[in-house]
Design a protein around this motif. Structure first.
Motif, PDB file in Angstrom:
ATOM      1  N   SER A  24      -6.811  -5.001  -7.118  1.00 37.55           N
ATOM      2  CA  SER A  24      -5.471  -5.294  -7.624  1.00 37.55           C
ATOM      3  C   SER A  24      -4.857  -3.975  -8.091  1.00 37.55           C
ATOM      4  N   PHE A  25      -3.563  -4.003  -8.362  1.00 31.34           N
ATOM      5  CA  PHE A  25      -2.876  -2.798  -8.802  1.00 31.34           C
ATOM      6  C   PHE A  25      -1.718  -3.186  -9.694  1.00 31.34           C
ATOM      7  N   ASP A  26      -1.297  -2.237 -10.537  1.00 30.17           N
ATOM      8  CA  ASP A  26      -0.171  -2.488 -11.431  1.00 30.17           C
ATOM      9  C   ASP A  26       1.149  -2.051 -10.805  1.00 30.17           C
ATOM     10  N   VAL A  30      -2.036   2.679  -2.351  1.00 33.80           N
ATOM     11  CA  VAL A  30      -1.838   3.271  -1.024  1.00 33.80           C
ATOM     12  C   VAL A  30      -3.076   3.018  -0.174  1.00 33.80           C
ATOM     13  N   VAL A  31      -2.832   2.562   1.053  1.00 28.63           N
ATOM     14  CA  VAL A  31      -3.900   2.296   2.006  1.00 28.63           C
ATOM     15  C   VAL A  31      -3.676   3.187   3.223  1.00 28.63           C
ATOM     16  N   LEU A  40       1.739  -0.100  -1.070  1.00 21.21           N
ATOM     17  CA  LEU A  40       2.109  -1.344  -1.732  1.00 21.21           C
ATOM     18  C   LEU A  40       2.697  -1.000  -3.090  1.00 21.21           C
ATOM     19  N   SER A  41       3.873  -1.530  -3.383  1.00 22.57           N
ATOM     20  CA  SER A  41       4.543  -1.253  -4.653  1.00 22.57           C
ATOM     21  C   SER A  41       4.952  -2.556  -5.312  1.00 22.57           C
ATOM     22  N   PRO A  48       6.909 -12.896 -10.491  1.00 21.31           N
ATOM     23  CA  PRO A  48       6.574 -11.648 -11.195  1.00 21.31           C
ATOM     24  C   PRO A  48       5.584 -10.756 -10.447  1.00 21.31           C
ATOM     25  N   ASP A  49       4.813 -11.340  -9.529  1.00 24.04           N
ATOM     26  CA  ASP A  49       3.785 -10.568  -8.834  1.00 24.04           C
ATOM     27  C   ASP A  49       4.208 -10.113  -7.440  1.00 24.04           C
TER      28      ASP A  49
END
Length: 151
Positions: A24-26, A30-31, A40-41, A48-49
């Motif tokens: 997961s990320f906040d 980057v992949v 992914l941003s 919200p997600d």
């Protein structure tokens, strides 16, 4: 949710399983796909997600549910200001050529601009129509969007 779907139609959903993410990320993740990068941003929008996927080598933004034509779905009026601001930043992204939303037409920066303008009109409180759509779904969506902004 899956439990509700299982109750409503057990035969159809009996083999479905929720698979939790392994990462997961906040803000950004980057992949490297070997010659193609997917960034992914986080961009709160419809939920919200929400996230967008930027592929700089292709000039493509997979906008998910953050951009929608003829108008986006608002579920939380408190997120709209940040959502609109972040859309404006993506609209002027260097190298942006193609925007692919989950719903609506594929286009360029104008697709982002249309969603941002609609959200900004909701924020301003000025009279805003449902962006010229006659589609019953989007007419209802617009009415719900207005309700979410005041409620």
């Amino acid at each position: 949710d899956l439990n509700g779907r299982l109750r409503a139609d057990p035969a159809r959903w009996q083999h479905a399983h929720v698979i939790p993410p392994t990462r997961s990320f906040d803000d950004e993740f980057v992949v490297d796909l070997g010659g193609v990068t997917v960034q992914l941003s986080h961009l709160p929008g419809h939920t919200p997600d929400c996230a967008v996927a930027w592929i700089p080598e292709w000039g493509a933004l997979l906008a998910g549910d953050t951009v929608e034509t003829p108008l986006p779905v608002v579920n939380d009026g408190l997120m709209v200001r940040r959502w609109a601001e972040q859309l404006r930043a993506w609209e002027v992204r260097p190298g942006l050529e193609r925007v692919i939303p989950s719903h609506g037409r594929i286009g360029g920066a104008e697709v982002i601009r249309e969603s941002a303008e609609y959200l900004e009109r909701l924020l301003s409180g000025e009279p805003v129509g449902p962006n010229g759509t006659e589609d019953p779904f989007y007419a209802r969506t617009h009415t719900e969007n207005l309700r979410h902004m005041t409620g």
